[in-house]
Design a protein around this motif. Structure first.
Motif, PDB file in Angstrom:
ATOM      1  N   CYS A 271      -4.584   7.270  -8.301  1.00  0.00           N
ATOM      2  CA  CYS A 271      -3.893   8.162  -7.367  1.00  0.00           C
ATOM      3  C   CYS A 271      -4.483   9.564  -7.501  1.00  0.00           C
ATOM      4  O   CYS A 271      -4.343  10.206  -8.551  1.00  0.00           O
ATOM      5  CB  CYS A 271      -2.393   8.195  -7.667  1.00  0.00           C
ATOM      6  SG  CYS A 271      -1.579   6.574  -7.530  1.00  0.00           S
ATOM      7  N   GLY A 296      -5.953   5.816  -3.749  1.00  0.00           N
ATOM      8  CA  GLY A 296      -5.288   6.631  -2.733  1.00  0.00           C
ATOM      9  C   GLY A 296      -5.484   8.104  -3.022  1.00  0.00           C
ATOM     10  O   GLY A 296      -5.613   8.508  -4.177  1.00  0.00           O
ATOM     11  N   SER A 326      -5.644   7.084   2.572  1.00  0.00           N
ATOM     12  CA  SER A 326      -5.489   8.525   2.684  1.00  0.00           C
ATOM     13  C   SER A 326      -5.072   8.883   4.109  1.00  0.00           C
ATOM     14  O   SER A 326      -5.668   8.361   5.065  1.00  0.00           O
ATOM     15  CB  SER A 326      -6.814   9.209   2.334  1.00  0.00           C
ATOM     16  OG  SER A 326      -6.770  10.588   2.577  1.00  0.00           O
ATOM     17  N   ILE A 328      -2.257   9.356   1.210  1.00  0.00           N
ATOM     18  CA  ILE A 328      -1.606   8.361   0.381  1.00  0.00           C
ATOM     19  C   ILE A 328      -0.102   8.313   0.669  1.00  0.00           C
ATOM     20  O   ILE A 328       0.514   9.334   0.965  1.00  0.00           O
ATOM     21  CB  ILE A 328      -1.864   8.673  -1.112  1.00  0.00           C
ATOM     22  CG1 ILE A 328      -1.449   7.498  -1.998  1.00  0.00           C
ATOM     23  CG2 ILE A 328      -1.190   9.959  -1.526  1.00  0.00           C
ATOM     24  CD1 ILE A 328      -1.847   7.683  -3.461  1.00  0.00           C
ATOM     25  N   ILE A 344       4.495   6.965  -2.319  1.00  0.00           N
ATOM     26  CA  ILE A 344       3.239   6.485  -2.893  1.00  0.00           C
ATOM     27  C   ILE A 344       3.460   5.149  -3.589  1.00  0.00           C
ATOM     28  O   ILE A 344       2.691   4.199  -3.406  1.00  0.00           O
ATOM     29  CB  ILE A 344       2.673   7.524  -3.879  1.00  0.00           C
ATOM     30  CG1 ILE A 344       2.257   8.794  -3.127  1.00  0.00           C
ATOM     31  CG2 ILE A 344       1.490   6.947  -4.658  1.00  0.00           C
ATOM     32  CD1 ILE A 344       1.891   9.962  -4.046  1.00  0.00           C
TER      33      ILE A 344
END
Length: 382
Positions: A271, A296, A326, A328, A344
């Motif tokens: 992330c 992401g 993206s 995210i 997320i």
């Protein structure tokens, strides 16, 4: 069984006898998958769940009976108009559940206790139990380690034992839990013996890049979901243990450099919350070429467009860029760090389980999927 290993190990250390009910297979709509377990000790204490409440009462009675008889039993719970409310499985599913007594006198007791001990030490291993087959084999267990060594019996059937160990080791390497059909002589064909193989591997990793407030919220959600969570940022003033007390690791390093040297696998989730080109572009250039489960990146749509252009200039292909999620997160209308972390996490779960992210109300899509693709989980893969 391994999803409640810590509690069961404590019971074993205290010398309690108990019976474990483990979901072997599901059909149709069912709230828990293979490997989910409920246990009852000789005093009537209950831990765990096999159905989210649907059949717990009936399973409790079967566990009590198994403690009295000392024998394993496989039971099927299915839906029909006549028995739906009697048993409680009104969701339309079918559950096969193996009930196994665990005591010093039980055939599989030594193996299962050893498995619980290994589980609480976070040692990778798989437990294979016979759920269908000759009566003298049902409930028998084999503990298999990554190097192929094993503990347990299966009577005098040496060929079957070797095949079971090989099958369990293969499932352990993939972090999978499920059933395997074998013939009684050990060959890989249905009709003789059915095994339930439960794998226990280290928890999957979530690496959060960018030591910002949103990262602190995502760390908490990641831990709740069972990830080993690392926060990485090149700025020592932000990447501190005081700011991220719940993270397993806090690393001060350039993100792309750390990602190159740290261990990742097909379950790892990345992330990227930095939304700064000097961090994002080198990091994503590395990340999108790695065999990880999820990549992401946070940022506005304008930021995404600029990032996409820079990544193309860095040489990434359309296929590699297609892996990037993206901006995210799912569209929840999130505003706060906690709401954003939830969005997320929701996308990570949807990606791993094959979900759509749309409301279930009126959608007509299946509520429970097998989740065989995407983000594979760790403990009891469950």
């Amino acid at each position: 069984m391994l999803d409640i290993a810590e509690e069961l190990h404590r019971w074993a250390e205290e010398g309690r006898d108990f019976a474990v009910a483990t979901v072997v297979a599901v059909g149709g709509s069912a709230p828990r998958g293979p490997g989910a377990a409920l246990a009852v000790d000789s005093g009537g204490t209950v831990i765990g769940s096999v159905s989210g409440g649907c059949v717990e009462g009936a399973v409790y009675e079967l566990c009590v009976q198994a403690l009295r008889d000392g024998a394993s039993v496989l039971e099927r719970f299915g839906y029909s108009d006549e028995d739906a409310f009697a048993v409680g499985l009104t969701c339309g599913g079918v559950l096969d559940i193996l009930i196994t007594p665990v005591s010093a006198a039980a055939p599989a007791g030594e193996v299962l206790r050893a498995a619980l001990s290994a589980a609480v030490r976070d040692e990778p291993m798989a437990v294979a139990r016979v759920v269908r087959g000759p009566s003298d084999l049902v409930g028998e267990a084999l503990l298999v380690r990554p190097d192929g060594s094993y503990l347990g019996g299966l009577g005098d059937r040496a060929d079957l034992r070797r095949t079971v160990a090989a099958e369990a080791r293969a499932m352990l390497e993939g972090g999978r839990t499920g059933t395997v059909d074998l013939s009684e002589d050990g060959s890989r064909c249905p009709g003789g013996v059915t095994l339930l193989v439960e794998s226990r591997v280290p928890p999957p990793r979530m690496i959060v890049f960018g030591a910002i407030d949103f990262a602190a919220a995502l760390v908490r959600v990641g831990k709740f979901l069972g990830y080993h969570v690392t926060v990485c940022d090149a700025r020592p003033v932000f990447a501190t243990r005081a700011r991220f007390p719940e993270a397993d690791d806090v690393v001060v390093d350039w993100p792309h450099r750390y990602l190159r040297r740290t261990a990742t696998d097909g379950r790892t989730v990345l992330c990227v919350l930095t939304h700064d080109a000097k961090f994002d572009v080198p990091l994503l250039t590395v990340a999108l070429r790695m065999p990880v489960a999820f990549v992401g990146a946070m940022g506005s749509r304008r930021t995404h467009e600029d990032r996409d252009r820079r990544l193309r200039e860095a040489g990434l292909t359309d296929r590699e860029l297609a892996r990037l999620r993206s901006p995210i997160g799912l569209d929840l209308g999130a505003r706060t760090p906690e709401e954003t972390a939830l969005s997320i996490a929701a996308e990570i779960v949807a990606a791993g389980r094959g979900g759509t992210g749309t409301p279930l109300t009126g959608s007509g899509t299946p509520i429970h999927r097998d989740g065989s693709g995407g983000v594979r989980r760790g403990p009891a893969a469950a």
